[in-house]
Motif scaffolding. Structure first.
Motif, mmCIF file in Angstrom:
data_model
loop_
_atom_site.group_PDB
_atom_site.id
_atom_site.type_symbol
_atom_site.label_atom_id
_atom_site.label_comp_id
_atom_site.label_asym_id
_atom_site.label_seq_id
_atom_site.Cartn_x
_atom_site.Cartn_y
_atom_site.Cartn_z
ATOM 1 N N ALA A 79 -2.335 -4.982 4.267
ATOM 2 C CA ALA A 79 -2.288 -6.385 4.672
ATOM 3 C C ALA A 79 -1.192 -6.552 5.717
ATOM 4 O O ALA A 79 -0.288 -5.711 5.855
ATOM 5 N N HIS A 80 -1.248 -7.644 6.466
ATOM 6 C CA HIS A 80 -0.331 -7.871 7.575
ATOM 7 C C HIS A 80 1.121 -7.761 7.114
ATOM 8 O O HIS A 80 1.570 -8.506 6.247
ATOM 9 N N GLY A 81 1.859 -6.809 7.683
ATOM 10 C CA GLY A 81 3.279 -6.650 7.393
ATOM 11 C C GLY A 81 3.608 -5.799 6.194
ATOM 12 O O GLY A 81 4.775 -5.473 5.954
ATOM 13 N N ARG A 82 2.604 -5.416 5.421
ATOM 14 C CA ARG A 82 2.877 -4.761 4.132
ATOM 15 C C ARG A 82 2.806 -3.234 4.178
ATOM 16 O O ARG A 82 2.853 -2.574 3.148
ATOM 17 N N ALA A 83 2.689 -2.658 5.368
ATOM 18 C CA ALA A 83 2.540 -1.202 5.462
ATOM 19 C C ALA A 83 3.666 -0.418 4.790
ATOM 20 O O ALA A 83 3.404 0.560 4.084
ATOM 21 N N PRO A 84 4.951 -0.786 4.974
ATOM 22 C CA PRO A 84 6.012 -0.022 4.297
ATOM 23 C C PRO A 84 5.916 -0.082 2.771
ATOM 24 O O PRO A 84 6.239 0.899 2.090
ATOM 25 N N ALA A 85 5.488 -1.226 2.244
ATOM 26 C CA ALA A 85 5.330 -1.347 0.790
ATOM 27 C C ALA A 85 4.212 -0.434 0.303
ATOM 28 O O ALA A 85 4.342 0.248 -0.726
ATOM 29 N N LEU A 86 3.108 -0.419 1.047
ATOM 30 C CA LEU A 86 1.992 0.447 0.678
ATOM 31 C C LEU A 86 2.366 1.926 0.837
ATOM 32 O O LEU A 86 2.016 2.763 -0.001
ATOM 33 N N ALA A 87 3.099 2.234 1.904
ATOM 34 C CA ALA A 87 3.558 3.609 2.105
ATOM 35 C C ALA A 87 4.472 4.043 0.957
ATOM 36 O O ALA A 87 4.416 5.196 0.508
ATOM 37 N N THR A 88 5.312 3.129 0.486
ATOM 38 C CA THR A 88 6.186 3.415 -0.650
ATOM 39 C C THR A 88 5.370 3.809 -1.870
ATOM 40 O O THR A 88 5.657 4.815 -2.537
ATOM 41 N N ALA A 89 4.340 3.017 -2.160
ATOM 42 C CA ALA A 89 3.508 3.298 -3.333
ATOM 43 C C ALA A 89 2.795 4.631 -3.204
ATOM 44 O O ALA A 89 2.775 5.441 -4.148
ATOM 45 N N ILE A 90 2.217 4.895 -2.032
ATOM 46 C CA ILE A 90 1.467 6.138 -1.835
ATOM 47 C C ILE A 90 2.388 7.346 -1.942
ATOM 48 O O ILE A 90 2.057 8.346 -2.586
ATOM 49 N N LYS A 91 3.552 7.261 -1.313
ATOM 50 C CA LYS A 91 4.486 8.402 -1.338
ATOM 51 C C LYS A 91 4.999 8.659 -2.744
ATOM 52 O O LYS A 91 5.184 9.822 -3.154
#
Length: 255
Positions: A79-91
Motif C-alpha cells: 500500500a502507498h508508503g508502507r513498503a518498509p513495513a512490508l519489507a520488515t515483515a518479509i525479512k
C-alpha cells in the motif's frame, strides 16, 4: 555488398548486453526518466550477485510500482508508503532472503515517512532504494515533500513557499542520524560516471544485508522531465544546477 549487424557485432566485441532479468515488457516511463536507468542497475546487480532466486522486491504506489513489470524476480506490492513495513515483515519471516524496497519521494517521504523512519531506526536488515525527483510524477506533478524552495509544480505554480508550504524534507540526512542505518548514500544516474557509482552503492547495500549489518538506504536524485516540463537534456542540467546543491551527492554514513 550488404553488411549485416551480425557481421559487425561479434561475441568477442560485445562489451555490454541487457540483463537477462529484464523482461521484454515495454517500459512505461516517460522518455528521459531516471527510473529506467535505476531499474537497469537493480537488475544487473541482482544478476551479477547470483541472487535472483533469493531476492524479494517491494514496490508501492506511483511510478516506482511499475518496476515489477520489468525485472523477473519475486515481487510484493505494498500500500502507498508502507513498503518498509512490508519489507520488515518479509525479512523477519524469511531472513534467508534479500529484501529491498524501491520507492519514490512522494511515497517514501510523505505518506510513508513513519514507516521509513521507524524501519531505519530499528535497523531492519533491508535495502531501501529511494528515487527523489522532487515531485509527484505519476499523478500530475504536484508538490512533494522534496520539492525545492521556489520550484513550481501543479499545486504551487509560482514556486514552493516555505512560509506557506514548509521546507523541503531531506530524508537521507534524517535516516543517517538513526542508529539502525549502516549505510546511507545519495547518488544519481545522469552520467556514465554517476551510473557506475550508483551501481557500486547498490552492490554494497546488498552485501551489507548479507552480513546482517542493518538498514542500507540509497537515495537516487532523479529527473522528472515530464513533470518539470523540460526536455530530458534540460532536465539533467536543471537537476545539476538546482537539485545537487540542496541534495549533494556522496556517502553520508558508512559503517
Amino acid at each position: 555488398m550488404s553488411i549485416e549487424i551480425k557481421d559487425i557485432i561479434k561475441p568477442e566485441n560485445l562489451v555490454y548486453k541487457k540483463s537477462s532479468l529484464i523482461t521484454d515488457t515495454p517500459m512505461h516511463y516517460c522518455p528521459g526518466c531516471s527510473h529506467g536507468v535505476a531499474n537497469k542497475l537493480v537488475a544487473e546487480v541482482i544478476e551479477e550477485m547470483g541472487i535472483q532466486s533469493d531476492v524479494i522486491g517491494i514496490t508501492p504506489v506511483g511510478c516506482a510500482v511499475l518496476l515489477y513489470n520489468y525485472i523477473d524476480i519475486d515481487w510484493q506490492e505494498a500500500a502507498h508508503g508502507r513498503a518498509p513495513a512490508l519489507a520488515t515483515a518479509i525479512k523477519r519471516l524469511r531472513p534467508d532472503k534479500f529484501v529491498f524496497t524501491y520507492q519514490g519521494d512522494g511515497d517514501l517521504a510523505a505518506i510513508g515517512t513513519a514507516e521509513t523512519i521507524h524501519s531505519c531506526n530499528r535497523g531492519e536488515n533491508i535495502v531501501i532504494i529511494f528515487i527523489n525527483n522532487g515531485i509527484y510524477g505519476m499523478t500530475g506533478g504536484q508538490m512533494a515533500p522534496t520539492t525545492l524552495e521556489g520550484m513550481p509544480t501543479a499545486t504551487c505554480p509560482f514556486g514552493r513557499d516555505p512560509e506557506r508550504d514548509g521546507n523541503p524534507l531531506k530524508m537521507t540526512e534524517i535516516v543517517a542520524t538513526l542508529p539502525g542505518t549502516c549505510y546511507v548514500t545519495r547518488q544519481a544516474v545522469h552520467t556514465a560516471a554517476a551510473v557506475r557509482k550508483t551501481k557500486k552503492a547498490i552492490i554494497k547495500a546488498f552485501e551489507n544485508q548479507k552480513q546482517n549489518k542493518g538498514t542500507s538506504f540509497i537515495e537516487i536524485v532523479s529527473t522528472c522531465n515530464s513533470g518539470w516540463k523540460m526536455t530530458p537534456v534540460k532536465a539533467n542540467k536543471w537537476m545539476e544546477e538546482n537539485m545537487f546543491p540542496f541534495y549533494p551527492l556522496g556517502d553520508l554514513k558508512d559503517e
